[in-house]
Scaffold this motif. Structure first.
Motif, mmCIF file in Angstrom:
data_model
loop_
_atom_site.group_PDB
_atom_site.id
_atom_site.type_symbol
_atom_site.label_atom_id
_atom_site.label_comp_id
_atom_site.label_asym_id
_atom_site.label_seq_id
_atom_site.Cartn_x
_atom_site.Cartn_y
_atom_site.Cartn_z
ATOM 1 N N ILE A 1 1.527 -5.829 -7.191
ATOM 2 C CA ILE A 1 0.489 -5.113 -7.922
ATOM 3 C C ILE A 1 0.734 -3.619 -7.767
ATOM 4 O O ILE A 1 1.217 -3.154 -6.722
ATOM 5 C CB ILE A 1 -0.936 -5.464 -7.439
ATOM 6 N N THR A 2 0.427 -2.866 -8.811
ATOM 7 C CA THR A 2 0.565 -1.410 -8.772
ATOM 8 C C THR A 2 -0.659 -0.786 -9.413
ATOM 9 O O THR A 2 -1.301 -1.394 -10.279
ATOM 10 C CB THR A 2 1.834 -0.945 -9.517
ATOM 11 N N GLY A 3 -0.976 0.428 -8.987
ATOM 12 C CA GLY A 3 -2.111 1.104 -9.593
ATOM 13 C C GLY A 3 -2.454 2.412 -8.904
ATOM 14 O O GLY A 3 -1.910 2.759 -7.856
ATOM 15 N N PHE A 4 -3.383 3.130 -9.529
ATOM 16 C CA PHE A 4 -3.865 4.407 -9.010
ATOM 17 C C PHE A 4 -5.239 4.248 -8.369
ATOM 18 O O PHE A 4 -5.954 5.228 -8.168
ATOM 19 C CB PHE A 4 -3.954 5.428 -10.154
ATOM 20 N N GLY A 5 -5.616 3.016 -8.056
ATOM 21 C CA GLY A 5 -6.965 2.743 -7.577
ATOM 22 C C GLY A 5 -7.219 3.213 -6.154
ATOM 23 O O GLY A 5 -6.336 3.683 -5.435
ATOM 24 N N ALA A 6 -8.488 3.043 -5.741
ATOM 25 C CA ALA A 6 -8.941 3.460 -4.412
ATOM 26 C C ALA A 6 -8.238 2.653 -3.325
ATOM 27 O O ALA A 6 -7.806 1.519 -3.542
ATOM 28 C CB ALA A 6 -10.451 3.283 -4.303
ATOM 29 N N LEU A 7 -8.144 3.238 -2.142
ATOM 30 C CA LEU A 7 -7.500 2.585 -1.001
ATOM 31 C C LEU A 7 -8.483 1.722 -0.216
ATOM 32 O O LEU A 7 -8.081 0.949 0.646
ATOM 33 C CB LEU A 7 -6.873 3.632 -0.080
ATOM 34 N N TYR A 8 -9.760 1.868 -0.506
ATOM 35 C CA TYR A 8 -10.787 1.061 0.163
ATOM 36 C C TYR A 8 -12.008 1.003 -0.742
ATOM 37 O O TYR A 8 -12.168 1.823 -1.648
ATOM 38 C CB TYR A 8 -11.156 1.657 1.530
ATOM 39 N N TYR A 9 -12.868 0.016 -0.491
ATOM 40 C CA TYR A 9 -14.049 -0.184 -1.331
ATOM 41 C C TYR A 9 -14.952 1.050 -1.264
ATOM 42 O O TYR A 9 -15.306 1.522 -0.189
ATOM 43 C CB TYR A 9 -14.819 -1.411 -0.878
ATOM 44 N N GLY B 1 0.781 -1.217 0.000
ATOM 45 C CA GLY B 1 0.000 0.000 0.000
ATOM 46 C C GLY B 1 0.814 1.270 0.000
ATOM 47 O O GLY B 1 0.248 2.354 0.063
ATOM 48 N N ASN B 2 2.122 1.199 -0.062
ATOM 49 C CA ASN B 2 2.952 2.405 -0.036
ATOM 50 C C ASN B 2 2.963 3.107 -1.394
ATOM 51 O O ASN B 2 2.851 2.459 -2.439
ATOM 52 C CB ASN B 2 4.387 2.059 0.346
ATOM 53 N N PRO B 3 3.145 4.432 -1.406
ATOM 54 C CA PRO B 3 3.359 5.136 -2.679
ATOM 55 C C PRO B 3 4.617 4.609 -3.361
ATOM 56 O O PRO B 3 5.595 4.267 -2.703
ATOM 57 C CB PRO B 3 3.526 6.601 -2.248
ATOM 58 N N GLU C 1 -12.046 6.756 -3.813
ATOM 59 C CA GLU C 1 -11.694 7.398 -5.075
ATOM 60 C C GLU C 1 -10.292 6.982 -5.517
ATOM 61 O O GLU C 1 -9.452 6.603 -4.693
ATOM 62 C CB GLU C 1 -11.748 8.930 -4.927
ATOM 63 N N SER C 2 -10.056 7.088 -6.820
ATOM 64 C CA SER C 2 -8.727 6.812 -7.343
ATOM 65 C C SER C 2 -7.717 7.811 -6.773
ATOM 66 O O SER C 2 -8.073 8.919 -6.382
ATOM 67 C CB SER C 2 -8.730 6.888 -8.876
ATOM 68 N N GLN C 3 -6.461 7.400 -6.738
ATOM 69 C CA GLN C 3 -5.396 8.203 -6.153
ATOM 70 C C GLN C 3 -4.569 8.896 -7.233
ATOM 71 O O GLN C 3 -4.438 8.392 -8.346
ATOM 72 C CB GLN C 3 -4.479 7.314 -5.305
ATOM 73 N N ASN C 4 -4.003 10.034 -6.885
ATOM 74 C CA ASN C 4 -3.146 10.741 -7.828
ATOM 75 C C ASN C 4 -1.762 10.103 -7.918
ATOM 76 O O ASN C 4 -1.115 10.152 -8.958
ATOM 77 C CB ASN C 4 -2.998 12.212 -7.416
ATOM 78 N N GLU C 5 -1.309 9.479 -6.840
ATOM 79 C CA GLU C 5 0.007 8.854 -6.806
ATOM 80 C C GLU C 5 -0.102 7.347 -7.018
ATOM 81 O O GLU C 5 -0.996 6.698 -6.472
ATOM 82 C CB GLU C 5 0.694 9.117 -5.466
ATOM 83 N N LEU C 6 0.833 6.811 -7.789
ATOM 84 C CA LEU C 6 0.903 5.367 -7.994
ATOM 85 C C LEU C 6 1.265 4.681 -6.677
ATOM 86 O O LEU C 6 2.146 5.124 -5.946
ATOM 87 C CB LEU C 6 1.965 5.048 -9.050
ATOM 88 N N ARG C 7 0.562 3.580 -6.379
ATOM 89 C CA ARG C 7 0.829 2.827 -5.164
ATOM 90 C C ARG C 7 1.180 1.382 -5.523
ATOM 91 O O ARG C 7 0.872 0.910 -6.613
ATOM 92 C CB ARG C 7 -0.372 2.875 -4.214
ATOM 93 N N GLU C 8 1.838 0.706 -4.602
ATOM 94 C CA GLU C 8 2.339 -0.638 -4.846
ATOM 95 C C GLU C 8 2.008 -1.535 -3.655
ATOM 96 O O GLU C 8 1.903 -1.061 -2.517
ATOM 97 C CB GLU C 8 3.859 -0.592 -5.050
ATOM 98 N N ALA C 9 1.853 -2.811 -3.914
ATOM 99 C CA ALA C 9 1.585 -3.764 -2.840
ATOM 100 C C ALA C 9 2.185 -5.112 -3.187
ATOM 101 O O ALA C 9 2.217 -5.519 -4.359
ATOM 102 C CB ALA C 9 0.084 -3.911 -2.599
ATOM 103 N N SER D 1 -8.208 -1.757 -12.101
ATOM 104 C CA SER D 1 -8.547 -2.676 -13.189
ATOM 105 C C SER D 1 -7.647 -2.477 -14.395
ATOM 106 O O SER D 1 -7.341 -1.345 -14.787
ATOM 107 C CB SER D 1 -10.000 -2.460 -13.622
ATOM 108 N N GLY D 2 -7.224 -3.580 -14.992
ATOM 109 C CA GLY D 2 -6.384 -3.526 -16.184
ATOM 110 C C GLY D 2 -4.911 -3.373 -15.897
ATOM 111 O O GLY D 2 -4.091 -3.487 -16.802
ATOM 112 N N GLY D 3 -4.569 -3.100 -14.632
ATOM 113 C CA GLY D 3 -3.176 -2.875 -14.274
ATOM 114 C C GLY D 3 -2.375 -4.152 -14.132
ATOM 115 O O GLY D 3 -2.905 -5.263 -14.222
ATOM 116 N N PRO D 4 -1.079 -4.016 -13.864
ATOM 117 C CA PRO D 4 -0.183 -5.173 -13.874
ATOM 118 C C PRO D 4 -0.064 -5.912 -12.549
ATOM 119 O O PRO D 4 -0.095 -5.313 -11.476
ATOM 120 C CB PRO D 4 1.164 -4.542 -14.242
ATOM 121 N N LEU D 5 0.093 -7.211 -12.663
ATOM 122 C CA LEU D 5 0.581 -8.066 -11.584
ATOM 123 C C LEU D 5 1.886 -8.645 -12.111
ATOM 124 O O LEU D 5 1.898 -9.336 -13.140
ATOM 125 C CB LEU D 5 -0.406 -9.184 -11.261
#
Length: 392
Positions: free
Chosen positions: A282-290, A164-166, A293-301, A342-346
């Protein structure tokens, strides 16, 4: 010029034994069948490029090569042949007194049987119309060519990534944001200098390429750079609301120049396998919880591959897991892809520190819910399909 030749042999040599003749005949027939089945149409053109000086440095010739390739991309992607155009490549640049001649190989999906001559005439006609008013092509930009796929400028340090870090700048240079009206909709992965792979469901309500753009870099605003989408290819068997075959390809222009911050991921071989419990990212600009909203910074997990035996258990997803899908995450929840990812990389790293795309964020129940890990489109399952559409 059509680069399609099938070698034949005569049967007049009476010294050949009958079984050898039969064997060679069978092999020859197999070669013809395979060639027809896999054939892509190759055309070679010579294009005269106007320039301001005769002699050019190697860097200037490289610049001309990329500019020519971008120009040809735009010509055919915006033409009636856009559904068959795959790619082009400058195979030779010959400096002349006031011009530079470019030898360009273009690759198209073959037309219907019996229409190859017509197809060739069409290609020449379109190219002639589009380039009739020749224009000068600049050769004054310094380029840095990085050809290796799956390499990060920032090495992955053990225990550095906390879920979950940027993401650090340049950490995941293949990450792409797919946007409509400059608003992030989905993630994507750069697999070539003019191709992105993503999820088909991203285009379920709007597949008009002119209404989509691509953004590169670790922030949506400001973007590192943007590109226009020229073509969207959804898998032919994708039929929503079913989740099967959730994969799409996006062709864009102009091409990108690979650098530390923009680089393609490696694609695995179709036969590659990745065992359960392998560490993946996994990486993406998606929401942090269900519901977020989408995030401006790319995050990784950092997550783990979950075996199909576990993922198909009744209390997980049961028979909803089809061929071409697999699960990753943790059964206890917490770390997962979410809305906007959605559509992002694993991705996974091999022992040579090279990264491979093995999954595409597809679906899941909520985000990070217990016994409901993320479900991904299996890239190896669709590897031949990707190659057939992109030549990659």
């Amino acid at each position: 010029m059509y680069l399609h030749r099938v070698a034949g042999y005569g049967t007049h040599n009476r010294d050949l034994k009958q079984w050898m003749v039969t064997l060679l005949s069978a092999l020859s027939l197999m070669m013809v069948v395979v060639t027809i089945g896999l054939l892509a149409l190759f055309l070679v053109f010579d294009i005269q490029v106007n320039s301001n000086s005769g002699q050019k440095s190697s860097n200037q010739l490289k610049d001309l090569q990329e500019t020519n390739e971008n120009l040809v991309d735009e010509i055919f992607i915006d033409s009636a042949l856009n559904n068959r155009y795959i790619k082009n490549h400058v195979v030779g640049l010959t400096p002349e007194e006031d011009d530079t001649k470019a030898d360009i190989v273009m690759v198209f999906q073959p037309p219907a049987t019996g229409r190859r001559t017509v197809g060739k005439k069409t290609h020449h006609s379109i190219l002639d119309q589009k380039t009739r008013n020749a224009r000068a092509l600049p050769a004054d930009v310094s380029l840095v060519q990085v050809k290796d796929c799956g390499k990060r400028a920032i090495p992955l340090i053990a225990n550095r990534i906390v879920s979950g870090n940027p993401a650090a700048k340049g950490a995941w240079p293949w990450q792409v944001s797919l946007q409509r009206s400059n608003i992030h909709q989905c993630g994507g992965t750069l697999i070539g200098n003019m191709w992105v792979v993503t999820a088909a469901h991203c285009f379920r309500t709007n597949s008009n390429p002119r209404q989509w753009t691509l953004s590169f870099g670790t922030t949506i605003n400001p973007p590192l750079m943007k590109r226009d989408v020229r073509r969207i290819i959804m898998h032919e068997r994708y039929r929503p609301p079913a989740r099967d075959h959730d994969i799409a390809l996006v062709q864009f222009s102009p091409r990108v120049t690979f650098s530390d911050e923009v680089r393609r991921i490696c694609l695995p071989e179709p036969s590659a396998s990745f065992p359960p419990n392998s560490t993946v990212y996994i990486t993406g600009f998606g929401a942090l919880y269900y519901g977020g909203e989408s995030q401006n910074e790319l995050r990784e997990a950092r997550v783990q591959i979950i075996s199909n035996d576990i993922c198909k258990k009744r209390h997980v997803y049961g028979n909803e897991i089809k061929r071409g899908m697999f699960c990753a995450g943790f059964l206890e929840g917490n770390y997962d892809a979410c809305r906007g990812d959605s559509g992002g990389p694993l991705v996974i790293r091999d022992n040579k520190d090279t990264w491979y795309l093995i999954g595409i964020v597809s679906w899941g129940d909520n985000c990070g819910q217990k016994n409901k890990p993320g479900v991904y489109t299996q890239v190896t399952y669709y590897r031949h399909w990707i190659a057939s559409k992109t030549g990659l």
